[in-house]
Write a protein that holds these residues in place. Structure first.
Motif, PDB file in Angstrom:
ATOM      1  N   ARG A 180      -9.897  72.636   1.825  1.00  0.00           N
ATOM      2  CA  ARG A 180     -11.115  72.642   2.642  1.00  0.00           C
ATOM      3  C   ARG A 180     -10.857  73.308   3.994  1.00  0.00           C
ATOM      4  O   ARG A 180     -11.642  74.151   4.452  1.00  0.00           O
ATOM      5  N   GLU A 181      -9.755  72.942   4.635  1.00  0.00           N
ATOM      6  CA  GLU A 181      -9.415  73.528   5.936  1.00  0.00           C
ATOM      7  C   GLU A 181      -9.151  75.022   5.815  1.00  0.00           C
ATOM      8  O   GLU A 181      -9.529  75.803   6.693  1.00  0.00           O
ATOM      9  N   GLU A 184     -12.520  76.797   5.440  1.00  0.00           N
ATOM     10  CA  GLU A 184     -13.245  76.814   6.713  1.00  0.00           C
ATOM     11  C   GLU A 184     -12.639  77.825   7.677  1.00  0.00           C
ATOM     12  O   GLU A 184     -13.364  78.493   8.422  1.00  0.00           O
ATOM     13  N   THR A 214     -14.800  81.083   9.091  1.00  0.00           N
ATOM     14  CA  THR A 214     -15.010  81.329  10.518  1.00  0.00           C
ATOM     15  C   THR A 214     -14.346  82.632  10.962  1.00  0.00           C
ATOM     16  O   THR A 214     -14.846  83.323  11.856  1.00  0.00           O
ATOM     17  N   LEU A 256     -17.679  73.929  12.598  1.00  0.00           N
ATOM     18  CA  LEU A 256     -17.483  72.968  11.510  1.00  0.00           C
ATOM     19  C   LEU A 256     -18.777  72.218  11.191  1.00  0.00           C
ATOM     20  O   LEU A 256     -19.085  71.965  10.017  1.00  0.00           O
ATOM     21  N   LEU A 295     -20.905  74.578   9.187  1.00  0.00           N
ATOM     22  CA  LEU A 295     -20.349  74.786   7.857  1.00  0.00           C
ATOM     23  C   LEU A 295     -20.592  73.583   6.951  1.00  0.00           C
ATOM     24  O   LEU A 295     -20.910  73.741   5.764  1.00  0.00           O
ATOM     25  N   ARG A 296     -20.428  72.410   7.491  1.00  0.00           N
ATOM     26  CA  ARG A 296     -20.531  71.192   6.682  1.00  0.00           C
ATOM     27  C   ARG A 296     -21.961  70.709   6.523  1.00  0.00           C
ATOM     28  O   ARG A 296     -22.222  69.758   5.798  1.00  0.00           O
ATOM     29  N   ARG A 340     -15.699  67.263   1.150  1.00  0.00           N
ATOM     30  CA  ARG A 340     -16.079  66.571   2.390  1.00  0.00           C
ATOM     31  C   ARG A 340     -16.091  65.059   2.160  1.00  0.00           C
ATOM     32  O   ARG A 340     -15.636  64.289   3.023  1.00  0.00           O
TER      33      ARG A 340
END
Length: 250
Positions: free
Chosen positions: A5-6, A9, A13, A221, A224-225, A247
Motif C-alpha cells: 500500500r505504501e 501511494e 504521488t 494520503l 488517495l484513500r 486500508r
C-alpha cells in the motif's frame, strides 16, 4: 521495507508530481497507478485554484470525453492537444527505447508480447512521456532492447514528443535527450542506490548521494484513500477494491 500500500501511494504521488503543469493527460486502459496519479493532480489543482486538468482514460465512461477510443487519442496527440502519456515495455534500455514485441530475434521470438499498437506514434508526438514499470530488474531494464518498438531518440527527425522520466518500483530517473542517457533523480524508501545500480543493466548518471523519493504528505494520503479510490472504481474496480481491502487491513 514499505508495504504494498505504501509503495503504491508513493508511486501515485510521484506520478502526480511528474505531471505538474500539464493540461491534458491521457491514460491507457490498464494503467490504474498512472490514472490515480493524474486524478491526484486534478484534485490538487481544483483545491488550490490552479489550471484544471483534463484526464482521458481509455475504457472509461466518466473520465473520457472521447467517443471513438484510441482513434481520437491519436488524432488529439497529432494536434498537440495531449501533454502527457504513459508507456511501458517488456524491455526498456538506457537510451529510452522500449520493446513491446518480445525477447529474442523477431519474428521467431522466444517470448511474444502484445505488440506496439500506437506506442511509437505517441512517443514521437506527446511532449511528456513517462515510462512506468513497477518491476525493476536486469531483465526489464536492459542494456539494449531486443526489438525497438518505439525509439527514445531519433537522429535527423524533428519530434515534439519523447521520454521525460522513468519510474520504477525502486527509483525515479529523468532522461537527458541531448546525451541520450537516464539520470537517477531519487531512490524510493526501502531501496539503496547500490541496489538500483545492481538491478539496472544499462549505465546511467547519478549524484554521489541520491536523495530519497519524497513520501506523500497527509493531504495527498487523504485524497488517495478517499476521493481518488472512489474515482478509480469506475474504470478499475478490482484495483479500487484492493486499495480498500489494504486500508482496512492496515
Amino acid at each position: 521495507m514499505p508495504s504494498q500500500r505504501e509503495q503504491r501511494e508513493l508511486l501515485i504521488t510521484t506520478i502526480a508530481g511528474l505531471l505538474d503543469g500539464v493540461r491534458h493527460v491521457a491514460v491507457g486502459a490498464s494503467s490504474p497507478i498512472p490514472a490515480a496519479g493524474a486524478m491526484l493532480l486534478r484534485a490538487r489543482n481544483e483545491a488550490s485554484g490552479r489550471t484544471p486538468v483534463r484526464i482521458s482514460i481509455l475504457g472509461s465512461a466518466q473520465h473520457n470525453f472521447f467517443t471513438n477510443g484510441a482513434v481520437e487519442v491519436f488524432d488529439c496527440a497529432a494536434q498537440g492537444r495531449i501533454d502527457a502519456f504513459f508507456l511501458g515495455g517488456g524491455q526498456i534500455d538506457g537510451q529510452a527505447n522500449i520493446n513491446l514485441i518480445g525477447t529474442g530475434t523477431y519474428p521467431t521470438n522466444d517470448v511474444r508480447w502484445p505488440g506496439c499498437f500506437g506506442s511509437a506514434f505517441l512517443y514521437y508526438l506527446v511532449p511528456r512521456i513517462i515510462l512506468f514499470r513497477e518491476e525493476h530488474s536486469p531483465r526489464v531494464l536492459v542494456d539494449r532492447v531486443d526489438y525497438v518498438s518505439a525509439p527514445g531518440t531519433s537522429e535527423g527527425i524533428v519530434r515534439s514528443g519523447g521520454p521525460y522520466a522513468l519510474l520504477t518500483g525502486m527509483a525515479l530517473f529523468s532522461f537527458d535527450a541531448t546525451r541520450k542517457r537516464f539520470v537517477l533523480r531519487s531512490v524510493h524508501r526501502g531501496a539503496t542506490a547500490r541496489e538500483v545500480r545492481d538491478n539496472t543493466a544499462f549505465d546511467y548518471d547519478a549524484p554521489s548521494d541520491p536523495p530519497q523519493t519524497a513520501a506523500p504528505d497527509e493531504a495527498a494520503l487523504a485524497l488517495l484513500r478517499g476521493r481518488i479510490t472512489e474515482e478509480l472504481a469506475e474504470t478499475y474496480p478490482q484495483f479500487a477494491q484492493g486499495l480498500r481491502a489494504e486500508r482496512r487491513a492496515a
